[in-house]
Write an enzyme that holds these catalytic residues in place. Structure first.
Site, PDB file in Angstrom:
ATOM      1  N   ASP A 135      26.529  61.010 -35.409  1.00 30.74           N
ATOM      2  CA  ASP A 135      26.243  61.026 -33.981  1.00 30.74           C
ATOM      3  C   ASP A 135      27.001  62.167 -33.276  1.00 30.74           C
ATOM      4  OD1 ASP A 135      24.958  59.322 -31.836  1.00 30.74           O
ATOM      5  OD2 ASP A 135      27.016  59.274 -31.092  1.00 30.74           O
TER       6      ASP A 135
ATOM      7  N   ASP B 196      24.014  55.348 -39.615  1.00 34.09           N
ATOM      8  CA  ASP B 196      24.470  56.098 -38.465  1.00 34.09           C
ATOM      9  C   ASP B 196      25.995  56.010 -38.435  1.00 34.09           C
ATOM     10  OD1 ASP B 196      24.310  57.320 -35.798  1.00 34.09           O
ATOM     11  OD2 ASP B 196      22.292  56.471 -35.742  1.00 34.09           O
TER      12      ASP B 196
ATOM     13  N   HIS C  63      15.115  58.021 -30.957  1.00 34.74           N
ATOM     14  CA  HIS C  63      15.329  56.965 -29.961  1.00 34.74           C
ATOM     15  C   HIS C  63      15.868  57.480 -28.633  1.00 34.74           C
ATOM     16  CE1 HIS C  63      19.130  57.844 -31.743  1.00 34.74           C
ATOM     17  NE2 HIS C  63      19.755  57.121 -30.834  1.00 34.74           N
ATOM     18  N   ASP C  64      16.118  58.781 -28.531  1.00 37.25           N
ATOM     19  CA  ASP C  64      16.618  59.352 -27.275  1.00 37.25           C
ATOM     20  C   ASP C  64      15.559  60.170 -26.533  1.00 37.25           C
ATOM     21  OD1 ASP C  64      19.233  58.389 -27.774  1.00 37.25           O
ATOM     22  OD2 ASP C  64      19.692  60.159 -29.000  1.00 37.25           O
TER      23      ASP C  64
ATOM     24  N   GLU D 116      23.841  65.276 -35.838  1.00 40.54           N
ATOM     25  CA  GLU D 116      23.057  65.325 -34.597  1.00 40.54           C
ATOM     26  C   GLU D 116      23.656  66.416 -33.718  1.00 40.54           C
ATOM     27  OE1 GLU D 116      21.788  62.858 -30.587  1.00 40.54           O
ATOM     28  OE2 GLU D 116      23.764  62.625 -31.457  1.00 40.54           O
TER      29      GLU D 116
HETATM   30  C1  GLC Z   1      23.641  60.040 -29.536  1.00 43.08           C
HETATM   31  C2  GLC Z   1      22.710  58.877 -29.757  1.00 43.08           C
HETATM   32  C3  GLC Z   1      22.427  58.241 -28.436  1.00 43.08           C
HETATM   33  C4  GLC Z   1      23.722  57.727 -27.859  1.00 43.08           C
HETATM   34  C5  GLC Z   1      24.744  58.862 -27.766  1.00 43.08           C
HETATM   35  C6  GLC Z   1      26.121  58.335 -27.525  1.00 43.08           C
HETATM   36  O1  GLC Z   1      23.052  61.036 -28.788  1.00 43.08           O
HETATM   37  O2  GLC Z   1      21.555  59.315 -30.409  1.00 43.08           O
HETATM   38  O3  GLC Z   1      21.503  57.197 -28.540  1.00 43.08           O
HETATM   39  O4  GLC Z   1      23.506  57.177 -26.614  1.00 43.08           O
HETATM   40  O5  GLC Z   1      24.827  59.591 -28.961  1.00 43.08           O
HETATM   41  O6  GLC Z   1      26.612  57.717 -28.680  1.00 43.08           O
END
Ligand code: GLC
Ligand code: MG
Length: 535
Positions: A206, A104, A330-331, A269
């Site tokens: 991210d 990541d 995980h979100d 992402e």
């Molecule tokens: C992304 C991650 C998430 C995190 C956010 C801020 O969306 O997947 O878990 O809280 O970024 O870094």
């Protein structure tokens, strides 16, 4: 539409990505939190399942305000997870098994404890001041604009000492970097090279669509569709704080860094509608290899809606742009909690038969459900900051359920998040032995997919039908498969509109159906999915 003879398929086209949330996969030192040595001890399981690439959420030093997405050192390992030696061993062990490792990368923001930010906030004339987004207040002392934080409240934080605001798209503890600054760019490219030099195979980047903001910091417009139950962030449309045109130059530069190495891969992402999402492939594919496609996470679980969106996505992909699919992370709520246990196998079959690289989320293969976390045990800042909105991500981040022993074989200590009451029944050990389990189903599905070029690289042709069935073909040379998925709990009849299909069922959510010949109108039970090898 047919794939060209010259197309060369690399690991990330053909493979299956499995996301590990490292806090929750396997604890090796019995502190209740998963770690790198724990992951190493479970690699044989992933190999057994047929996984080809592993993505691990952040493992770097971090104050853990956002569980590792607030990074204080991009080149280290958090002691909670282990040491750099452990990491090198993990990378080696993954490679030994013929798998790939994806890290990541969090370039949009750092922790407020990162030395860059400590310097930046120390004074207005510090050389790193411009590494972050600092702005004067408006004349009345108020915030520079109306931008909101994804995690609730304002996106601006006042700094008493230097009398300016800084911008944070997420927590106050996660100040956004200023990607317009070439020094920031170079620093992050060097971070990428640090890991690529070690032999890491790729990054999941991210919040890629957040990385550059409107130069003039214009106010975001109100969202006419906002409703009370939504996160406060949704009150505005982030028209000026995300998805800015300049992002594509940045992504192309990141891609150029990846391309300094052999066969490395970058996932972005990106939560955007399809027509915006596909722009992240870049001009002539100089952008992200895989801009994450969250359609199966966001759209209603309904055959006609999903079929339409699948076709829209296939149609919107740029030439040479490789598709990808996600059903959980995980979100997000887990797939089993979103569509129900009975539909979860149908979802798995969809994920693993559509054209493009699938990303699985740990635990989904055993049908883990969102675990209810009592209010006084909530850990996720998103849940804590907006307690009335039920937005905590903890339920989908609970420890992997390995076996029926104390703490499900995850740890000998009390896990950082609780287990569900039924873990003695729902776990890897039990399901490995049961040919009808979710795990056995996933494994057989993965094996079929990876054996058959039509299923992992073949092209996609819809097989339109009315009703509650998603139906399509996957074709490679002479090999043709028909995939039928009933998204309803009730039986449904596949009545193809313009064609007639005949063949043999090779895989089904109810294994009893396998081996049957089918032709013309094919009836499906409720919650049934089948894969037919066409004659
Ligand atoms: C992304 C991650 C998430 C995190 C956010 C801020 O969306 O997947 O878990 O809280 O970024 O870094
Ligand atoms: Mg541990």
């Amino acid at each position: 539409m047919e794939e060209t003879q010259e197309q060369k398929y690399l690991w990330w086209h053909e493979g299956i990505i499995y996301q590990i949330y490292p806090r929750s996969f396997q604890d090796s030192d019995n502190d209740g939190v998963g770690d790198l040595k724990g992951i190493i001890s479970r690699l044989d399981y992933l190999k057994w399942m047929g996984i080809t690439a592993v993505w691990i959420s952040p493992i770097y030093p971090s104050p853990m305000a956002d569980f590792g997405y607030d990074i204080a050192d991009y080149r280290g390992i958090h002691p909670l997870f282990g040491t750099m030696e452990d990491f090198d061993e993990l990378l080696n062990e993954v490679h030994q098994r013929g798998m790939k490792l994806i890290l990541d990368l969090v370039p949009n923001h750092t922790s407020n404890q990162h030395p860059w930010f400590l310097e930046s906030r120390s004074s207005k004339d510090n050389p790193k001041r411009d590494w972050y987004i600092w702005e004067d207040p408006k004349e009345d002392g108020s915030e520079p604009n109306n931008w909101l934080s994804v995690f609730g409240g304002s996106g601006w934080e006042w700094d008493e000492q230097t009398q300016q605001y800084y911008y944070h798209a997420f927590l106050v503890e996660q100040p956004d970097l200023n990607w317009r600054n070439p020094e920031v760019q170079q620093a992050m490219f060097d971070v990428m090279r640090f890991w690529l030099d070690k032999g890491v195979d790729g990054f999941r980047v991210d919040v890629m669509w957040h990385m550059i903001k409107d130069k003039h910091l214009r106010d975001n417009p109100p969202n006419p569709d906002y409703q009370e139950h939504m996160a406060t962030y949704e009150k505005l449309v982030p028209a000026y704080s995300t998805d800015q045109p300049e992002i594509h130059e940045i992504v192309a530069k990141m891609r150029a860094v990846m391309d300094e190495y052999e066969e490395r891969m970058m996932i972005g992402e990106i939560y955007l509608p399809v027509h915006r999402l596909v722009t992240y492939y870049g001009t002539d594919n100089n952008g992200a290899h895989l801009p994450f496609n969250f359609m199966l996470v966001n759209q209603d679980w309904n055959a006609s809606t999903l079929s339409l969106h699948i076709n829209e996505y296939e149609g919107a992909l740029p030439p040479g742009g490789w598709p990808n699919w996600v059903i959980g992370n995980h979100d997000q709520p887990r797939i089993t909690s979103r569509v129900g246990y009975s539909q979860a196998k149908v979802a798995a079959m969809l994920l693993l038969t559509l054209r493009g690289t699938p990303t699985m989320y740990y635990g989904d293969e055993i049908g883990m459900r969102d675990v209810p976390i009592p209010l006084d045990e909530v850990q996720d800042p998103q849940g804590l900051n907006m307690p009335d909105k039920d937005l905590s991500r903890d339920p989908a981040r609970t420890p992997m359920q390995w076996d029926g022993s104390e703490n499900a074989g995850f740890s000998e200590a009390k896990p950082w998040l609780r287990l569900p009451d039924n873990f003695r029944r729902v776990n890897v050990d039990v399901q490995r032995e049961d040919p009808y389990s979710m795990l056995s189903f996933y494994r057989r599905l993965i094996q079929l997919r990876q054996q058959e070029p039509a299923l992992h690289v073949g092209y996609y042709v819809p097989a339109p039908t009315k009703g509650t069935i998603i139906s399509f073909q996957r074709i490679h040379k002479e090999q043709k498969f028909l995939v039928l998925l009933n998204l309803s709990h009730r039986p449904s009849l596949f009545r193809p509109e313009h064609a007639s299909y005949a063949g043999k069922i090779v895989l089904a959510t109810d294994p009893e159906r396998e081996g049957r010949q089918v032709e013309k109108n094919i009836s499906l039970s409720g919650d049934e999915g089948i894969i037919v090898r066409l004659n």
